[in-house]
Structures are given as C-alpha cells and as structure tokens.
Design a protein around this motif. Structure first.
Motif, PDB file in Angstrom:
ATOM      1  N   UNK A  84       0.829  -1.203   0.000  1.00 35.94           N
ATOM      2  CA  UNK A  84       0.000   0.000   0.000  1.00 35.94           C
ATOM      3  C   UNK A  84       0.866   1.256   0.000  1.00 35.94           C
ATOM      4  N   UNK A  85       1.996   1.214   0.682  1.00 40.91           N
ATOM      5  CA  UNK A  85       2.931   2.342   0.659  1.00 40.91           C
ATOM      6  C   UNK A  85       3.425   2.592  -0.755  1.00 40.91           C
ATOM      7  N   UNK A  86       3.748   1.506  -1.466  1.00 36.87           N
ATOM      8  CA  UNK A  86       4.196   1.629  -2.845  1.00 36.87           C
ATOM      9  C   UNK A  86       3.093   2.208  -3.728  1.00 36.87           C
ATOM     10  N   UNK A  87       1.865   1.727  -3.518  1.00 34.69           N
ATOM     11  CA  UNK A  87       0.730   2.239  -4.290  1.00 34.69           C
ATOM     12  C   UNK A  87       0.494   3.720  -4.001  1.00 34.69           C
ATOM     13  N   UNK A  88       0.650   4.115  -2.747  1.00 35.77           N
ATOM     14  CA  UNK A  88       0.449   5.517  -2.374  1.00 35.77           C
ATOM     15  C   UNK A  88       1.472   6.419  -3.053  1.00 35.77           C
ATOM     16  N   UNK A  89       2.726   6.002  -3.083  1.00 36.02           N
ATOM     17  CA  UNK A  89       3.759   6.810  -3.744  1.00 36.02           C
ATOM     18  C   UNK A  89       3.499   6.901  -5.239  1.00 36.02           C
ATOM     19  N   UNK A  90       3.105   5.790  -5.847  1.00 35.00           N
ATOM     20  CA  UNK A  90       2.807   5.760  -7.286  1.00 35.00           C
ATOM     21  C   UNK A  90       1.640   6.705  -7.598  1.00 35.00           C
ATOM     22  N   UNK A  91       0.588   6.626  -6.781  1.00 38.31           N
ATOM     23  CA  UNK A  91      -0.586   7.468  -7.012  1.00 38.31           C
ATOM     24  C   UNK A  91      -0.262   8.936  -6.785  1.00 38.31           C
ATOM     25  N   UNK A  92       0.552   9.227  -5.773  1.00 43.87           N
ATOM     26  CA  UNK A  92       0.929  10.612  -5.500  1.00 43.87           C
ATOM     27  C   UNK A  92       1.701  11.207  -6.665  1.00 43.87           C
ATOM     28  N   UNK A  93       2.565  10.413  -7.279  1.00 40.59           N
ATOM     29  CA  UNK A  93       3.315  10.889  -8.440  1.00 40.59           C
ATOM     30  C   UNK A  93       2.377  11.140  -9.616  1.00 40.59           C
TER      31      UNK A  93
END
Length: 274
Positions: free
Chosen positions: A16-25
């Motif tokens: 989920x942390x990885x998904x959050x960073x991807x979505x934020x970008x």
C-alpha cells in the motif's frame, strides 16, 4: 468540468505504501486530486459484528507521506466491509490505485483478494502497483486483441506516454495450436495465421498513431500464449496496460482470463482499463 480524483486504497502495508507513492506521483504530474481511503473493516464473528479500529492511526501515516508532494489531498476513514466501501468510493474516482497485496487474509497470494476484486468490479481503471523488475524502464506494454477494451487500453497508454515521454509497445499474442493431420495424406495441415494477426494489430494501432503522432509506438505480433507473453514483456516494462476483458468465449465476464492472469504474473505495475 471537475476532474475526478485518484483514489488510493490504503492499509499501511508495504504494498500500500508503494501504491500511495505511485498514485501521488500520478496526481502531482497530472494536477489531479488524491483521495486516500482507509477502511476500518467490519468482520462477522460468532458474537456479532466487530470493527478493527486502526484507521485514524494508519491514515496519519499516509497523510505524512503525501502532504508535501500533492497539494490537493483528501484523507478519509470509513467503517464497513472493505470491498464494498472501496467500490462505493471508486464511483467518484478517475482511477483506483491499490497495492498487489495487503494485510488481509490473502496476503500470501500473488495478488490479494481486495486488489483482484477491485480490478473485476470497479467502473474506472484500476492500477495494481508492484515493484518494476527493470528499474528505470521507460516502456509501456499494452495487450491488444482487437476488442474495444484493448483499444481503450492502448488509448490510455498513449495519453500517459504523451505526458511522460515513455515509449509504447502494442503486443498482440495468441496461442499457436498445433495443426491437425490430414487423414488422407498424413501430412500436417499448415495454418499460417501470422498475416491475419499482423493485420489485426496494424488496424488496432492505426487510429492511435494518428491521434498521438508524438508517441513512440511499436507493435509486435507474437505466437505465444497471451498471459505468458505479456508477463514476460512486463519484466522490461514500466507499466503494463490491459483491457478488462477481450474477445474470447468468456468476453462477457467482468474480468477476462488474460487480464486476471497478468495481474497474477506481471513484474511491473498493471492498469486494467474498462
């Protein structure tokens, strides 16, 4: 017209942390709002309904991670069944972003039950984020089968490539079945499907080339089972984009066998488009 935000399903897990960073970008690059949702899951026990209260604490971590990167962020905790609440939230989203696995009971699977359920039932594109096998790759791979869903997948990939400068590779793969034997001559029948497949791919790509002339767009017709071919191609890709279902016998399903298969086996983030 108001732009719908990118929805992130967040539970504090590493994926989920990885998904959050991807979505934020994605949100930062496109000027889109970000909607981060944590669901306090309602579970049924012999003693009735119980709620695991951890949402506010988890949400605080998400806010700290993205508050500086994205100016327009909405952080929300919901109480209910995870899949129902996320699907309800997705109705007002442009894209749903989720990690490939979470903290749920299916965390030992290649793709968790929540991400698989969202990919099947959400009415907008769903991005299932996992680490890329080849760091620094600048190639988006798209699965093409001539269906409307795959055309939408190619359009989605080219719009992204216009923004990012990534190249796009449109791949049409198919099972090359061994030809049957002629009962009279005992000679195997030769079925040359390659020209037909190349024509299907060329026709699928032609309009997109016109609409997106600045995108570096390649096409490949490969006589290999589609899931295997796309999974192999994902090893050197930054993103894999597929339609939610194709032209096969089960084309009416909410998630086709190819899209479901690549969600299990891809080695880069996958976007399922419908």
């Amino acid at each position: 017209m108001e732009t719908r935000p990118i929805l992130v399903a967040y539970d504090g897990s590493p994926d989920a942390e990885l998904a959050l960073r991807w979505a934020a970008e994605e949100a930062r690059a496109t000027g889109t709002g970000l909607h981060v949702v944590v669901v306090d899951d309602v579970v049924t026990s012999p003693w009735g309904l119980a709620v695991a209260h951890h949402g506010e604490e988890v949400l605080a971590g998400a806010g700290a991670a993205v508050s500086d990167a994205v100016p327009d962020v909405v952080l929300e905790t919901r109480v209910g069944h995870v899949m129902e609440e996320l699907l309800r939230a997705s109705e007002s989203a442009s894209t749903v972003v989720v990690g490939s696995r979470g903290h749920g009971r299916a965390e030992d699977l290649l793709i968790g039950s929540v991400s698989q359920h969202l990919a099947r039932h959400a009415t907008c594109p769903v991005a299932v984020v996992r680490p890329t096998h080849t760091e620094g790759s600048r190639r988006i791979v798209v699965g093409i089968d001539g269906s409307e869903a795959s055309s939408q997948a190619l359009e989605h990939a080219c719009r992204r490539a216009e923004r990012t400068g990534e190249a796009v590779t449109a791949i049409h793969a198919w099972d090359e079945h061994a030809p049957s034997t002629d009962v009279w001559s005992s000679e195997p029948r030769v079925i040359d499907s390659l020209p037909h497949r190349q024509l299907l791919l060329a026709e699928s790509v032609a309009g997109v080339r016109t609409d997106h002339p600045d995108v570096e767009l390649e096409q490949e017709a490969v006589p290999v089972a589609p899931v295997r071919c796309l999974a192999d191609a994902s090893r050197s890709a930054s993103l894999l984009v597929v339609g939610s279902h194709g032209l096969g016998f089960f084309g009416g399903l909410l998630l086709g066998s190819v899209s479901q298969g690549v969600l299990q086996r891809a080695e880069c983030p996958v976007v399922v488009v419908r």
